[in-house]
Scaffold this motif. Structure first.
Motif, PDB file in Angstrom:
ATOM      1  N   GLY A  18       0.810  -1.221   0.000  1.00  0.00           N
ATOM      2  CA  GLY A  18       0.000   0.000   0.000  1.00  0.00           C
ATOM      3  C   GLY A  18       0.840   1.265   0.000  1.00  0.00           C
ATOM      4  O   GLY A  18       2.076   1.210  -0.072  1.00  0.00           O
ATOM      5  N   GLY A  21       2.839   1.413   3.427  1.00  0.00           N
ATOM      6  CA  GLY A  21       3.682   0.220   3.565  1.00  0.00           C
ATOM      7  C   GLY A  21       4.827   0.198   2.571  1.00  0.00           C
ATOM      8  O   GLY A  21       5.944  -0.208   2.911  1.00  0.00           O
ATOM      9  N   ALA A  71      -2.320  -3.535   7.097  1.00  0.00           N
ATOM     10  CA  ALA A  71      -3.363  -3.930   6.144  1.00  0.00           C
ATOM     11  C   ALA A  71      -4.745  -3.433   6.553  1.00  0.00           C
ATOM     12  O   ALA A  71      -5.076  -3.373   7.745  1.00  0.00           O
ATOM     13  CB  ALA A  71      -3.383  -5.450   6.000  1.00  0.00           C
ATOM     14  N   ILE A  75     -10.536   3.263   3.540  1.00  0.00           N
ATOM     15  CA  ILE A  75     -11.607   3.971   4.269  1.00  0.00           C
ATOM     16  C   ILE A  75     -12.355   4.923   3.327  1.00  0.00           C
ATOM     17  O   ILE A  75     -13.565   5.121   3.482  1.00  0.00           O
ATOM     18  CB  ILE A  75     -10.984   4.827   5.418  1.00  0.00           C
ATOM     19  CG1 ILE A  75     -10.182   3.954   6.395  1.00  0.00           C
ATOM     20  CG2 ILE A  75     -12.026   5.669   6.136  1.00  0.00           C
ATOM     21  CD1 ILE A  75     -10.987   3.102   7.315  1.00  0.00           C
ATOM     22  N   SER A  90     -11.452  -6.404   7.922  1.00  0.00           N
ATOM     23  CA  SER A  90     -10.097  -6.451   7.365  1.00  0.00           C
ATOM     24  C   SER A  90      -9.082  -5.943   8.383  1.00  0.00           C
ATOM     25  O   SER A  90      -7.887  -6.190   8.239  1.00  0.00           O
ATOM     26  CB  SER A  90     -10.015  -5.611   6.088  1.00  0.00           C
ATOM     27  OG  SER A  90     -10.240  -4.241   6.374  1.00  0.00           O
ATOM     28  N   GLY A 117      -6.017   4.650  13.849  1.00  0.00           N
ATOM     29  CA  GLY A 117      -6.277   5.974  13.275  1.00  0.00           C
ATOM     30  C   GLY A 117      -6.473   7.016  14.370  1.00  0.00           C
ATOM     31  O   GLY A 117      -6.833   6.690  15.503  1.00  0.00           O
ATOM     32  N   TRP A 148      -9.783  -2.777  16.789  1.00  0.00           N
ATOM     33  CA  TRP A 148      -8.521  -3.061  16.074  1.00  0.00           C
ATOM     34  C   TRP A 148      -7.370  -3.042  17.096  1.00  0.00           C
ATOM     35  O   TRP A 148      -6.562  -3.961  17.177  1.00  0.00           O
ATOM     36  CB  TRP A 148      -8.371  -1.954  15.063  1.00  0.00           C
ATOM     37  CG  TRP A 148      -7.392  -2.003  13.955  1.00  0.00           C
ATOM     38  CD1 TRP A 148      -6.614  -3.052  13.543  1.00  0.00           C
ATOM     39  CD2 TRP A 148      -7.096  -0.915  13.071  1.00  0.00           C
ATOM     40  NE1 TRP A 148      -5.870  -2.667  12.458  1.00  0.00           N
ATOM     41  CE2 TRP A 148      -6.147  -1.366  12.143  1.00  0.00           C
ATOM     42  CE3 TRP A 148      -7.563   0.401  12.957  1.00  0.00           C
ATOM     43  CZ2 TRP A 148      -5.637  -0.542  11.128  1.00  0.00           C
ATOM     44  CZ3 TRP A 148      -7.070   1.196  11.956  1.00  0.00           C
ATOM     45  CH2 TRP A 148      -6.115   0.739  11.052  1.00  0.00           C
ATOM     46  N   ALA A 168      -2.793  10.314  11.810  1.00  0.00           N
ATOM     47  CA  ALA A 168      -3.542  11.400  11.159  1.00  0.00           C
ATOM     48  C   ALA A 168      -3.491  11.189   9.643  1.00  0.00           C
ATOM     49  O   ALA A 168      -2.938  10.196   9.169  1.00  0.00           O
ATOM     50  CB  ALA A 168      -2.892  12.725  11.540  1.00  0.00           C
TER      51      ALA A 168
HETATM   52  N1  LIG Z   1      -3.279   6.881   4.489  1.00  0.00           N
HETATM   53  C1  LIG Z   1      -3.700   7.555   5.545  1.00  0.00           C
HETATM   54  O1  LIG Z   1      -3.838   8.795   5.520  1.00  0.00           O
HETATM   55  C2  LIG Z   1      -4.000   6.801   6.827  1.00  0.00           C
HETATM   56  C3  LIG Z   1      -4.413   7.536   7.962  1.00  0.00           C
HETATM   57  C4  LIG Z   1      -4.703   6.851   9.141  1.00  0.00           C
HETATM   58  C5  LIG Z   1      -4.579   5.464   9.203  1.00  0.00           C
HETATM   59  N2  LIG Z   1      -4.166   4.792   8.086  1.00  0.00           N
HETATM   60  C6  LIG Z   1      -4.082   3.323   8.170  1.00  0.00           C
HETATM   61  O2  LIG Z   1      -2.792   2.878   7.791  1.00  0.00           O
HETATM   62  C7  LIG Z   1      -2.895   1.654   7.069  1.00  0.00           C
HETATM   63  C8  LIG Z   1      -2.177   1.766   5.737  1.00  0.00           C
HETATM   64  O3  LIG Z   1      -2.744   2.834   4.999  1.00  0.00           O
HETATM   65  P1  LIG Z   1      -2.461   3.043   3.429  1.00  0.00           P
HETATM   66  O4  LIG Z   1      -2.933   4.407   3.088  1.00  0.00           O
HETATM   67  O5  LIG Z   1      -1.070   2.660   3.088  1.00  0.00           O
HETATM   68  O6  LIG Z   1      -3.489   1.979   2.817  1.00  0.00           O
HETATM   69  P2  LIG Z   1      -3.555   1.366   1.339  1.00  0.00           P
HETATM   70  O7  LIG Z   1      -2.641   2.079   0.394  1.00  0.00           O
HETATM   71  O8  LIG Z   1      -5.003   1.294   0.978  1.00  0.00           O
HETATM   72  O9  LIG Z   1      -2.961  -0.116   1.533  1.00  0.00           O
HETATM   73  C9  LIG Z   1      -3.528  -1.006   2.446  1.00  0.00           C
HETATM   74  C10 LIG Z   1      -3.053  -2.425   2.171  1.00  0.00           C
HETATM   75  O10 LIG Z   1      -3.921  -3.293   2.900  1.00  0.00           O
HETATM   76  C11 LIG Z   1      -4.219  -4.455   2.166  1.00  0.00           C
HETATM   77  N3  LIG Z   1      -5.683  -4.554   2.049  1.00  0.00           N
HETATM   78  C12 LIG Z   1      -6.533  -3.766   1.332  1.00  0.00           C
HETATM   79  N4  LIG Z   1      -7.805  -4.184   1.473  1.00  0.00           N
HETATM   80  C13 LIG Z   1      -7.751  -5.278   2.300  1.00  0.00           C
HETATM   81  C14 LIG Z   1      -8.733  -6.164   2.799  1.00  0.00           C
HETATM   82  N5  LIG Z   1     -10.042  -6.028   2.484  1.00  0.00           N
HETATM   83  N6  LIG Z   1      -8.309  -7.160   3.620  1.00  0.00           N
HETATM   84  C15 LIG Z   1      -7.013  -7.318   3.946  1.00  0.00           C
HETATM   85  N7  LIG Z   1      -6.032  -6.513   3.474  1.00  0.00           N
HETATM   86  C16 LIG Z   1      -6.402  -5.507   2.671  1.00  0.00           C
HETATM   87  C17 LIG Z   1      -3.587  -4.334   0.782  1.00  0.00           C
HETATM   88  O11 LIG Z   1      -2.457  -5.229   0.731  1.00  0.00           O
HETATM   89  P3  LIG Z   1      -2.462  -6.591  -0.156  1.00  0.00           P
HETATM   90  O12 LIG Z   1      -3.334  -6.341  -1.333  1.00  0.00           O
HETATM   91  O13 LIG Z   1      -1.024  -6.777  -0.502  1.00  0.00           O
HETATM   92  O14 LIG Z   1      -2.980  -7.668   0.736  1.00  0.00           O
HETATM   93  C18 LIG Z   1      -3.134  -2.868   0.719  1.00  0.00           C
HETATM   94  O15 LIG Z   1      -1.899  -2.706   0.085  1.00  0.00           O
HETATM   95  C19 LIG Z   1      -4.391   1.346   6.903  1.00  0.00           C
HETATM   96  O16 LIG Z   1      -4.770   0.388   7.862  1.00  0.00           O
HETATM   97  C20 LIG Z   1      -5.052   2.677   7.188  1.00  0.00           C
HETATM   98  O17 LIG Z   1      -6.349   2.568   7.762  1.00  0.00           O
HETATM   99  C21 LIG Z   1      -3.880   5.418   6.908  1.00  0.00           C
END
Ligand SMILES: NC(=O)c1ccc[n+]([C@@H]2O[C@H](COP(=O)([O-])OP(=O)(O)OC[C@H]3O[C@@H](n4cnc5c(N)ncnc54)[C@H](OP(=O)(O)O)[C@@H]3O)[C@@H](O)[C@H]2O)c1
Length: 303
Positions: A18, A21, A71, A75, A90, A117, A148, A168
């Motif tokens: 992601g 990640g 993972a 959202i 998930s 979050g 979670w 954030a």
């Molecule tokens: N981006 C933000 O601003 C933000 C803010 C607060 C919290 N977060 C949290 O930080 C984490 C990473 O965020 P991100 O922005 O990097 O997310 P992302 O780009 O959407 O990547 C999330 C990863 O989770 C896996 N995934 C997606 N849907 C899934 C499902 N239904 N079941 C299991 N695995 C699933 C996928 O990996 P595979 O396809 O390889 O399995 C994907 O690469 C998330 O949990 C998110 O809620 C993000």
């Protein structure tokens, strides 16, 4: 550099494909560590898991020094009943599966970082500056984060350090909220949401990755951590700073009714409301932000 950083660690990461990640994986590899991505894809070199079916290749986790769990279903989509279920399971069921697999290892990892979050907390007005001791909210995202984190905390029974990353909005032009906002602001039709007085908590992707390395290698901390820049801004300040960085106007306010029509409850929860939280643990832990202030951060991120 600490003794731990000098050695090559084996680190497993879910969500390593992601936005966040991928960046975390790259900076760990650059620092000389061996990173294994745990993914549903089954791609070569990855550790296969199918959280929906409760399956994970446990043997491949043997000898892991640290685990980062990011993972989760995206959202930023309309929260139908089915999507809510995917957002919840998930995160909650995947964490339960991962922690169970780690418990079965002959030697547990030394540290476990598990995403959460900033929406763990209830919406606040500006100035609230919640630290990590504040209680959880009651809306959908707060409940997701609460459950979670609850699953992640079960790893405290056998892993010496477990950090819950209350994050954030992560700012990167390559994905997430900023990538979605850029075309709107570049075309000059961006604007504050509602009154614009609600907090807009943010952190740069670079600081996020630096915090992961800090928590793994330099810190002895265990518990909840607010991943939020110290320069708290309102939605209106965020919008103005972004428009200035792009040299575009941002004059058209977006009313609540439009947010609800376009995005449903997801829009209200993530755009119309906000949380003002402070990085209290990181500051007490001597972490130095590379991007403490929004203006210079956006200028650098947007190149
Ligand atoms: N981006 C933000 O601003 C933000 C803010 C607060 C919290 N977060 C949290 O930080 C984490 C990473 O965020 P991100 O922005 O990097 O997310 P992302 O780009 O959407 O990547 C999330 C990863 O989770 C896996 N995934 C997606 N849907 C899934 C499902 N239904 N079941 C299991 N695995 C699933 C996928 O990996 P595979 O396809 O390889 O399995 C994907 O690469 C998330 O949990 C998110 O809620 C993000």
């Amino acid at each position: 550099m600490t003794e731990e950083e000098n050695q090559s660690w084996k680190i497993a990461i879910t969500g390593g494909t992601g936005m966040i990640g991928s960046a975390v994986r790259k900076s760990l590899e650059k620092a000389g560590h061996e990173v294994r991505v745990i993914s549903r894809s089954g791609d070569e070199g990855t550790i296969l898991w199918q959280p929906d079916e409760g399956k994970i290749d446990e043997d491949a986790l043997t000898g892991t020094d640290a685990v980062i769990h990011l993972a989760g279903e995206p959202i930023a989509q309309r929260w139908t009943g089915e999507v809510r279920e995917r957002i919840y399971s998930s995160r909650v069921r995947s964490t339960r599966l991962l922690v169970r697999a780690l418990r079965d290892l002959p030697t547990p990892p030394k540290v476990f970082l598990s995403a959460s979050g900033i929406n763990f907390y209830p919406p606040t007005p500006m100035g609230a500056q919640l630290d990590e001791s504040a209680g959880e909210g009651t809306d959908f995202l707060s409940r997701v984060c609460h459950h979670w984190e609850g699953e992640a905390r079960k790893a405290e029974e056998f892993i010496p350090r477990v950090c819950r990353l209350r994050t954030a909005v992560v700012l990167s032009p390559e994905g997430g909220a900023l990538a979605k906002l850029l075309p709107i602001f570049k075309s000059g039709v961006g604007g504050r949401i509602g009154s614009g007085e609600q907090p807009f908590p943010w952190i740069s992707l670079e600081d996020y990755t630096r915090i992961c390395l800090h928590l793994i290698f330099q810190s002895s901390y265990s518990g909840a951590v607010n991943l939020v820049a110290p320069d708290a801004v309102t939605n209106e300040e965020f919008v103005k700073t972004l428009a200035d960085a792009l040299d575009r106007p941002a004059v058209l306010p977006v009313p609540k009714v439009m947010v609800r029509m376009a995005f449903g409850e997801m829009g209200i929860s993530t755009l119309y409301e906000g949380v003002d939280a402070a990085p209290a643990v990181l500051q007490a832990d001597s972490f130095e932000f590379r991007h403490p202030k929004l203006g210079p951060a956006l200028a650098e991120i947007l190149g």
